[in-house]
Every structure is written in structure tokens, then in C-alpha cells.
Motif scaffolding. Structure first.
Motif, PDB file in Angstrom:
ATOM      1  N   ILE A   1       5.093  34.187  61.513  1.00 35.62           N
ATOM      2  CA  ILE A   1       6.436  34.155  62.101  1.00 35.62           C
ATOM      3  C   ILE A   1       7.493  34.095  61.008  1.00 35.62           C
ATOM      4  O   ILE A   1       8.532  34.768  61.083  1.00 35.62           O
ATOM      5  N   VAL A   2       7.239  33.286  59.975  1.00 37.27           N
ATOM      6  CA  VAL A   2       8.203  33.145  58.881  1.00 37.27           C
ATOM      7  C   VAL A   2       8.372  34.461  58.136  1.00 37.27           C
ATOM      8  O   VAL A   2       9.506  34.887  57.845  1.00 37.27           O
TER       9      VAL A   2
ATOM     10  N   GLN B   1       3.719  28.619  54.305  1.00 34.71           N
ATOM     11  CA  GLN B   1       5.046  29.190  54.535  1.00 34.71           C
ATOM     12  C   GLN B   1       5.852  29.243  53.241  1.00 34.71           C
ATOM     13  O   GLN B   1       6.544  30.229  52.957  1.00 34.71           O
TER      14      GLN B   1
ATOM     15  N   LEU C   1       9.800  28.746  65.875  1.00 34.11           N
ATOM     16  CA  LEU C   1       8.790  27.750  65.529  1.00 34.11           C
ATOM     17  C   LEU C   1       8.949  26.477  66.340  1.00 34.11           C
ATOM     18  O   LEU C   1       7.981  25.931  66.878  1.00 34.11           O
TER      19      LEU C   1
ATOM     20  N   ASN D   1      18.500  30.372  61.714  1.00 38.65           N
ATOM     21  CA  ASN D   1      17.688  31.586  61.776  1.00 38.65           C
ATOM     22  C   ASN D   1      16.792  31.575  63.008  1.00 38.65           C
ATOM     23  O   ASN D   1      16.333  30.524  63.457  1.00 38.65           O
ATOM     24  N   ASP D   2      16.508  32.760  63.526  1.00 36.83           N
ATOM     25  CA  ASP D   2      15.629  32.877  64.687  1.00 36.83           C
ATOM     26  C   ASP D   2      14.252  32.276  64.429  1.00 36.83           C
ATOM     27  O   ASP D   2      13.584  31.794  65.356  1.00 36.83           O
ATOM     28  N   VAL D   3      13.809  32.296  63.169  1.00 37.29           N
ATOM     29  CA  VAL D   3      12.493  31.763  62.826  1.00 37.29           C
ATOM     30  C   VAL D   3      12.403  30.277  63.178  1.00 37.29           C
ATOM     31  O   VAL D   3      11.400  29.812  63.728  1.00 37.29           O
TER      32      VAL D   3
ATOM     33  N   SER E   1       7.714  37.513  59.241  1.00 37.17           N
ATOM     34  CA  SER E   1       8.359  38.471  60.140  1.00 37.17           C
ATOM     35  C   SER E   1       9.861  38.220  60.240  1.00 37.17           C
ATOM     36  O   SER E   1      10.667  39.155  60.210  1.00 37.17           O
ATOM     37  N   GLY E   2      10.234  36.944  60.327  1.00 35.17           N
ATOM     38  CA  GLY E   2      11.651  36.609  60.437  1.00 35.17           C
ATOM     39  C   GLY E   2      12.443  36.907  59.187  1.00 35.17           C
ATOM     40  O   GLY E   2      13.666  37.107  59.244  1.00 35.17           O
TER      41      GLY E   2
ATOM     42  N   PRO F   1      11.226  43.457  62.059  1.00 33.31           N
ATOM     43  CA  PRO F   1      10.269  42.346  62.214  1.00 33.31           C
ATOM     44  C   PRO F   1       8.933  42.861  62.709  1.00 33.31           C
ATOM     45  O   PRO F   1       8.837  43.974  63.242  1.00 33.31           O
TER      46      PRO F   1
ATOM     47  N   SER G   1      12.032  35.045  69.946  1.00 32.13           N
ATOM     48  CA  SER G   1      12.591  33.702  69.763  1.00 32.13           C
ATOM     49  C   SER G   1      13.242  33.210  71.055  1.00 32.13           C
ATOM     50  O   SER G   1      13.109  32.028  71.420  1.00 32.13           O
TER      51      SER G   1
ATOM     52  N   SER H   1       2.286  29.945  61.868  1.00 26.47           N
ATOM     53  CA  SER H   1       3.718  29.915  61.568  1.00 26.47           C
ATOM     54  C   SER H   1       4.051  30.789  60.364  1.00 26.47           C
ATOM     55  O   SER H   1       5.180  31.273  60.238  1.00 26.47           O
TER      56      SER H   1
END
Length: 583
Positions: free
Chosen positions: A159-160, A500, A60, A54-56, A162-163, A172, A414, A156
Motif C-alpha cells: 500500500i505504501v 515500509q 492503512l 496522504n491517502d496511504v 502504491s501510494g 498506483p 482509500s 502495508s
């Protein structure tokens, strides 16, 4: 309820228990959850590793490297120098530069990295200005958490979340999407920390050696000619293992405490500075192994005592002092270890070290420079800045370019972050080995595994099932109660779990509930995202855990100071989020 949904809910409960009890590390817990999903047939074998692509995860991992480049080159030191100058000119306003500086930095760096960077500054200034660390360090941790709500990359958790949104058919988050609510939350927190919160902070202004309770255990002993210690070195007498005695050094003719190499044979007439309990001293003298010369003759001033903190992702974590051969390798003696407010002064060699442990050591710090340079430990009792490097401007330029390109959405964030991480290595702002060491693989593994859990909640229908139950219960009620309910649920889960993990567990249910009730799912997604960062009432959040020992805090201190802040952020979120993202 289908068997698949029931199985998924069982896995979900077990996941919460694993993360809450911390019987295993977060990455192991994540792998256990992933294997459980596979064993129960809830995800096909081909999907097991999909979460790690995944892009996440890429995003990260890249940010860890970019942050390390900023720290290694001293790019943050210019800001810290200016803050230190301001604080020294106005000691009564020390809290202002620490809180504001940490908040601004954590808006674009992780709160854990921000606290790690500001800890030496805050503790060093507190010592230099004779101020209590307890009045400064908790506001530092809280400010870093509050600042993380301002932008997409502030933490983070953002970001998680959003991903994960595209898996629900949602866009996102943009770089500044959270700013209209994040900035007011930060300002509210700052006002609270400067006023009411400041009065609630404990005042524990003690020397480190007093805080750890070791002063009464220091004393001098002389080795008589009849002692069985004569002719043996420290490794042979097994003083720590058999006698619960730590030999701190050799007392020289000028009363200076000299390091005693572990292989140096002891001789009759040697005077040693040792640390032990009163019972330990009595055992030694009764057995005619040593003669007691005097107690506390040198005190903390002559015996060089320093306090260090195990940094996040420290290579020392997970293994004991004995396994690291700490004394022989670094020629310093560990006097005590503080872990989450509990101080241990005996049998120190067998206990595995953990991130956030505060350690009281005696000896010359020159042997610890490798650990300090590698970022494994943070020196808490001296204010030090790195020499200014020309690469600091390069690292700052790379970071600024990443922010601008990502914020204006010229490229996927990313990909931008990955390019920035590569640029840090290519410009030698950080070496390849340092880049790999900077990545918190435990977090990446956990996130990759829990993304698969979130996906399984969708494919099995568990998220939709829970959403139907909640929607039925909430039918006819004000939708604002639903927003409040998911906020409080996330806050409760984020205390024992990682931020997260809590967000990824609650998010699928919240979004599906909004869809089932014909509400705006983004409203609840933003609510969950913000609530997952509201970790103020316990010290279990990594940023809070890092200041636990150095600040001499107790568990209830966080509840006392953090509860009003949590209520204030909750009420502000409940007002702003439905207004900015209408239900």
C-alpha cells in the motif's frame, strides 16, 4: 553536489541508523527525521504535516479497523475450526492447513494480523498433537509474508509503495497487479516449506516451563512462628525486590496451589510455593525467615503454568510489570520473560515489556480474561475459539464488499476502506474505542513522516543525484543487474529497518535511476515492493518476531531456514518481474 543534497543524504543516513539500532521506536524515529528535514530547511513548514494527509495513511488506518472487526466478531474462527478439524484427523499434515490457511488469509489481511490470529491455533494444535511448535511456527510466519505479496492489501508495504507512485508520475497499483508474480512466489515458498525447509527446521519439543528454565527454582517453604514474615502481607515483605523470590501461591490441605492475595497477612504454619534461585532458598533458610519443606514437590502439573504472548500494539508494551501492578491486578505470578530468544528469570518487575515478548505466568487465567478479550495478549497453550456471533457474517460481508468495490476500482480504495471501517463501527462489529485501539499509530506516524522524506528527496534533487551516480556505474551493463542490485539493497535494508521504511528510502532512487537510464520505472518499483517483503533471514520482521519465543527459536535458525527461501524468491522475482513489466 549541492548543500541541500548533502544535508538530505546526512538525514537519510541518520534515518537508517535510527531504524536499524532501534534506540527509539519507529514513530519517534520518523518524527526525528521529519524535524531534521524542517530544521535544515529541506521542507517548508507548510509541508511538514502533508504526509499525514496522504491517502496511504487513511488507507492503512482504515484497514486496521476493518481487520479488528473481523477478529472481534470471530469471522476467522470458522476457517480456523475447519483447519483444526483437518489437522486433528491427519496429524502428520498439520503444516499443510497452517501454511495454506495463513497464506490465503494474509493475501487480504496484514501478515502481522494473520500470525496473531493463527498463533493460538498452531500452538494449541501442536500441544494437543504432541508436536514441536518449532516445526510449525516459522512456516506460519513465512507463509503470512509470502501471502502478502499476492494482492495490494496483503501487506502495508504494498500500500505504501502504491501510494508513493503518483508522486513520480506513475499510476498506483491495482488490486491484483502483483498477483502474477505474487502467486508463483507463494507457491515456491509453500513447496520449499513442505520439503527442504521442513527438514531444516529445528525440533525443540519441550514444555514451556522447561524452555524457560524455571522448573529447578520451584519449591515449598513453611513459615515458622519466629519468622519476620508473620503478620505481614506480600506487599510488606518485598520478597521480589529485596530477596529475589516470587511467591506463587499458598499450598492448601489438598495439595492444591491457591492464589495468595497481596493484602492477605501471612501466618505461622502457612506453606508457600515459591520460585527462586538456589542461592535465594539458602538466603531464606539461613535468615530463619522460612523453613524448606521440599523442592519440586508439585512440578508443572499442579502449579498452573501458562504461556502468553504480548500481541502487536498491546497496551502492556512500553511499561514494566511493576508499573502495571501486574500481580495485584491479575493475581498471577510472572515466572519468566522471553524476549527475542533471551530468557529472563530474575528482576522481572523492572524491565519494560515489548510487543512479541513471551511470558510464562502461574495462576488462574480467569483474571487475565480482560487482557485476552482486549487483544493485549495471546494465549499460546490452549486452543480456544470465540463463540459464533451473528455479527461475524456482517463483518465478513463488509470486508467482502470492500474487496470487490476496491478490486474493480469502482471507487478509490482509500475511500472504500474508510467506508468499510465506518461500517464496522456502525454495525457494532467493533466499538469506537476498540477501533481507535486497533490502529497502529506508530506505523501511521512513521509512514506519514517518511512520505515527507521521500518528497524531500525529490525536491532537493537527492534522488536524481543518486540516480545519476548509479546510472553512470551501470552504463553498458545488462539492466537486469540493476534490478538485482536494487532488490538486494532493499532486502539488506529491510532486515534492520521496517519494511515500509526500507521501501520508502529505496523507491525514489530506484524510480529516478530507471528514468535516467530510459528504463521502465514500474519494473524497479515492483522489484522494490517485493524485496521489502523478503524478511526471512532475521527474526526482526514483526510476523517473525511474534513466533520467536513461542517457537523456541534462535537467531541463526532464521538464517538457516530463511536464506534458501530468500535466494529462491530473489531468482524467481528476477525472472518474472522483467518479463511481466518489460524494462
Amino acid at each position: 553536489m549541492t548543500p541541500e543534497i548533502l544535508s538530505l543524504l546526512v538525514v537519510l543516513v541518520l534515518a537508517v541508523l535510527l531504524f536499524a539500532t532501534e534506540v527509539v521506536s519507529v514513530d519517534v524515529a520518523g518524527v526525528a527525521v521529519l524535524l531534521g528535514l524542517w530544521a535544515l530547511g529541506l521542507i517548508p513548514p507548510a509541508e511538514i504535516a502533508r504526509g499525514f494527509g496522504n491517502d496511504v495513511v487513511i488507507f492503512l488506518g482504515s484497514l486496521f479497523v476493518v481487520t479488528e472487526g473481523l477478529v472481534r466478531t470471530g469471522a476467522l474462527d470458522q476457517l480456523e475450526r475447519r483447519l483444526a478439524t483437518f489437522a486433528e484427523r491427519r496429524p502428520g499434515l498439520l503444516l499443510v492447513p497452517v501454511v495454506m490457511g495463513a497464506g490465503m488469509v494474509s493475501a487480504v489481511l496484514s501478515n502481522t494480523a494473520t500470525v496473531a490470529a493463527f498463533l493460538p491455533l498452531a500452538t494449541g494444535l501442536a500441544q494437543r498433537l504432541s508436536l514441536a511448535p518449532s516445526k510449525i511456527l516459522m512456516p506460519l510466519a513465512f507463509a503470512s509474508i509470502l501471502g502478502g505479496t499476492v494482492t495490494l492489501i496483503g501487506t502495508s508495504t504494498n500500500i505504501v509503495v502504491s501510494g508513493a507512485l503518483p508522486s513520480f508520475g506513475l499510476e498506483p497499483m491495482s488490486f491484483f497487479e502483483l498477483s502474477p508474480v505474487g502467486i508463483p512466489i507463494f507457491l515456491l515458498g509453500v513447496v520449499y516449506l513442505f520439503t527442504w525447509g521442513r527438514r531444516l527446521l529445528p525440533d525443540r519439543q519441550t514444555e514451556a516451563i522447561d524452555n524457560y528454565g524455571v522448573r529447578e527454582y520451584l519449591g515449598e517453604v513453611r513459615i515458622p512462628a519466629s519468622s519476620p514474615w508473620c503478620g505481614k502481607n506480600l506487599n510488606e515483605i518485598h520478597a521480589g525486590r529485596d530477596l529475589d523470590v516470587s511467591v506463587l501461591g499458598l499450598v492448601g490441605d489438598d495439595e492444591e496451589i491457591l492464589p495468595l492475595p497481596p493484602d492477605r497477612a501471612l501466618q505461622a504454619g502457612d506453606v508457600l510455593m515459591i520460585k527462586s534461585s538456589q542461592e535465594g532458598f539458602l538466603r531464606l533458610t539461613r535468615a530463619s525467615q522460612v523453613e524448606l519443606v521440599g523442592g519440586e514437590g508439585h512440578g508443572a502439573g499442579s502449579v498452573q503454568v501458562h504461556e502468553i504472548l504480548l500481541a502487536p500494539q498491546s497496551h502492556l508494551s512500553g511499561r514494566s510489570l511493576r508499573e502495571h501492578q501486574f500481580r495485584s491486578r491479575y493475581n498471577v505470578t510472572v515466572l519468566a520473560i522471553s524476549h527475542r530468544g533471551w530468557t529472563r528469570r530474575q528482576r522481572l518487575g523492572d524491565r519494560p515489556l515489548q510487543d512479541g515478548d513471551a511470558i510464562l505466568v502461574q495462576g488462574d487465567l480467569s483474571r487475565l480474561q480482560w487482557l485476552l478479550k482486549a487483544g493485549d495478549v495471546i494465549l499460546l497453550d490452549q486452543l480456544q475459539f470465540q463463540p459464533q456471533s451473528r455479527r461475524s457474517w456482517v463483518a465478513a460481508g463488509i470486508f467482502l464488499a470492500m474487496i470487490l468495490i476496491g478490486a474493480f476500482e469502482l471507487m478509490p480504495f482509500s475511500l472504500v476502506a474508510l467506508a468499510a471501517a465506518g461500517a464496522m463501527v456502525l454495525t457494532r462489529s467493533v466499538s469506537s474505542s476498540e477501533a481507535y485501539s486497533a490502529v497502529d499509530w506508530r506505523i501511521l506516524i512513521m509512514v506519514g513522516c517518511l512520505l515527507s522524506l521521500a518528497k524531500a528527496m525529490e525536491t532537493t534533487g537527492a534522488a536524481a543525484f543518486l540516480a545519476e551516480q548509479i546510472a553512470g556505474f551501470a552504463a553498458g551493463r545488462d539492466p537486469l543487474f540493476l534490478v538485482a542490485g536494487f532488490y538486494l539493497l532493499t532486502v539488506i535494508l529491510t532486515q534492520p529497518m521496517s519494511n515500509q521504511a526500507a521501501a520508502l528510502v529505496v523507491l525514489p532512487v530506484a524510480v529516478r535511476t530507471a528514468m535516467a537510464m530510459d528504463l521502465n520505472p514500474r519494473t524497479l518499483a515492483v522489484t522494490v515492493c517485493l524485496a521489502a517483503s523478503s524478511s526471512f533471514i532475521t527474526p526482526l520482521e514483526p510476523a517473525c518476531l511474534m513466533v520467536y519465543g513461542p517457537g523456541r527459536y534462535r537467531f541463526l535458525d532464521y538464517l538457516k531456514v530463511g536464506a534458501p527461501l530468500t535466494v529462491g524468491v530473489f531468482l524467481l522475482t528476477l525472472w518474472l518481474v522483467p518479463w511481466l513489466w518489460p524494462l
